[in-house]
Design a protein around this motif. Structure first.
Motif, short mmCIF file in Angstrom:
data_model
loop_
_atom_site.label_atom_id
_atom_site.label_comp_id
_atom_site.label_asym_id
_atom_site.label_seq_id
_atom_site.Cartn_x
_atom_site.Cartn_y
_atom_site.Cartn_z
N SER A 197 0.85 -1.01 0.16
CA SER A 197 -0.29 -0.51 -0.16
C SER A 197 1.02 1.47 0.04
O SER A 197 0.21 2.13 -0.93
N HIS A 201 2.91 3.87 -5.09
CA HIS A 201 1.20 4.00 -4.79
C HIS A 201 0.65 5.13 -6.81
O HIS A 201 0.59 4.73 -7.29
N PRO A 234 -3.11 -3.66 -3.36
CA PRO A 234 -3.22 -3.93 -2.00
C PRO A 234 -4.53 -2.82 -1.23
O PRO A 234 -5.29 -2.45 -2.52
N GLN A 235 -5.12 -2.70 -0.17
CA GLN A 235 -6.36 -2.54 -0.46
C GLN A 235 -6.10 -0.36 -0.81
O GLN A 235 -7.53 -0.28 -0.79
N GLN A 236 -5.24 -0.05 -0.64
CA GLN A 236 -5.37 1.65 -0.44
C GLN A 236 -6.32 1.43 -2.30
O GLN A 236 -6.93 2.67 -2.28
N GLU A 257 -3.25 -8.78 0.40
CA GLU A 257 -3.09 -7.84 -0.11
C GLU A 257 -1.33 -8.07 0.51
O GLU A 257 -0.37 -8.49 0.74
#
Length: 374
Positions: A197, A201, A234-236, A257
């Motif tokens: 995460s 990004h 990823p959760q993000q 994840e």
């Protein structure tokens, strides 16, 4: 006998979790549409000679961009089978919306990851197929959803190319990807969003934004659901998609994840997923609980296994969500792969209607609406 009992207990335990629905719903979720894989029979022969390990990989042996014949044959089977409301069987086409632009990447000496929209790839490689995409959509035989822009981890791939990895370069020279020196069918290169995460990004965000724009430009609507390549994200990223209107996550019982490296190996946090609407966040999980992958072999066993899983799902008020990849319906490399698997699909749909006359066929976004009570 003991094995059968264990299997029934496992299926029942999985079916117990999540939101219940009144109608008997069947959803076919099919990944990888729009993405390239094995360009031709000749390319397969070249790569198999240099990389014998790919002979055991069904995606290498069978998968390719869908031709007009592939789509026509699939749509013919779906059109035959109508549900209790008179609607035809429908596939969710999870679309990878771009492919690597090999010429441009080579021109920039493997220092930049450059893509072309999936429909441009199809127009060049399978020019007759685009009209079938249009016909199938308006006939209600498939509904596109989002599989990401990429099905390749751009950083890892470019690193291998810059470093001169012979296998990766050979695949690149033959206009394909996903193979590396230690290829064993794992997701090392194909997991496009395998980023922890807090890491890189901006890379995955740019990919998501561009991929959604391509999707919207071509299909003229925003997708409702997303399935991460190789089920890894990823959760993000999932939360970011929700801000873009993509509030539904497809997948299996568990999510994976990325957690980065641990003792030199990639690690993942494995989380169980409950099907249905999260009333606090507004997020929806669709959980695949049936599997139809006859390109792996075992023929009609896939039909009986799928029906058994559907029976358990319906008993517990759950939709039957079938995981079935594009590779099962492609015949341009091995025609029998398409022909035999469509016969099995026809058998499956016949049995579904015979056992459950009140069944309803839906796409993933329609199921998401149902979970919301609409």
């Amino acid at each position: 006998m003991l094995q059968k009992l264990k299997r029934q207990l496992s299926l029942t335990a999985q079916a117990f979790l999540g939101q219940r629905l009144e109608p008997k719903v069947v959803v076919f979720e099919s990944d990888d549409w729009g993405g390239i894989r094995m360009p031709s029979v000749e390319t397969y022969r070249i790569l198999a000679e240099k990389m014998p390990m790919i002979k055991n990989d069904r995606f290498s042996k069978f998968d390719n961009l869908a031709s007009a014949d592939d789509l026509s044959a699939l749509f013919e089977v779906l059109q035959k089978h109508r549900d209790s409301r008179g609607n035809p069987a429908i596939f969710t086409f999870n679309v990878t919306t771009a492919n690597p632009d090999f010429n441009e990447i080579l021109h920039h000496n493997f220092e930049r990851f450059i893509v072309e929209p999936f429909h441009q790839t199809i127009l060049r490689e399978q020019p007759g197929a685009l009209s079938m995409w249009n016909d199938g959509f308006f006939a209600g035989l498939y509904r596109p959803q989002f599989h990401g822009r990429d099905h390749i981890h751009q950083q890892r791939w470019l690193t291998h190319l810059v470093n001169g990895d012979n296998v990766v370069r050979e695949a690149f020279n033959n206009r394909t990807y996903g193979f590396e020196s230690n290829f064993d069918g794992t997701e090392y290169l194909l997991a496009a969003y395998d980023y922890p995460s807090a890491e890189d990004h901006e890379i995955w965000k740019a990919s998501i934004d561009h991929g959604l724009q391509i999707f919207q430009d071509f299909f003229d609507f925003v997708p409702r659901s997303f399935i991460p390549p190789c089920y890894i994200a990823p959760q993000q990223l999932v939360s970011y998609l929700q801000t873009k209107g993509v509030d539904t996550l497809q997948g299996k019982l568990y999510s994976f994840e990325p957690q980065g490296l641990s003792n030199g190996k990639r690690s993942y946090q494995k989380k169980i997923r409950k099907a249905g609407l999260n009333t606090k966040t507004g997020h929806i999980n669709i959980v695949r609980n049936c599997f139809f992958e006859p390109s792996r072999g075992k023929g009609s066993q896939w039909v009986s296994d799928c029906l058994e899983r559907m029976e358990v799902a319906f008993k517990w008020g759950k939709p039957a969500v079938v995981d079935t990849h594009r590779v099962n319906y492609i015949g341009s490399i091995v025609e029998n792969n398409r022909r035999e698997n469509l016969m099995l699909l026809d058998q499956l749909l016949t049995q579904i209607k015979r056992r459950w006359p009140d069944v309803q066929f839906m796409s993933s976004d329609q199921l998401a609406q149902l979970y919301k009570g609409k």
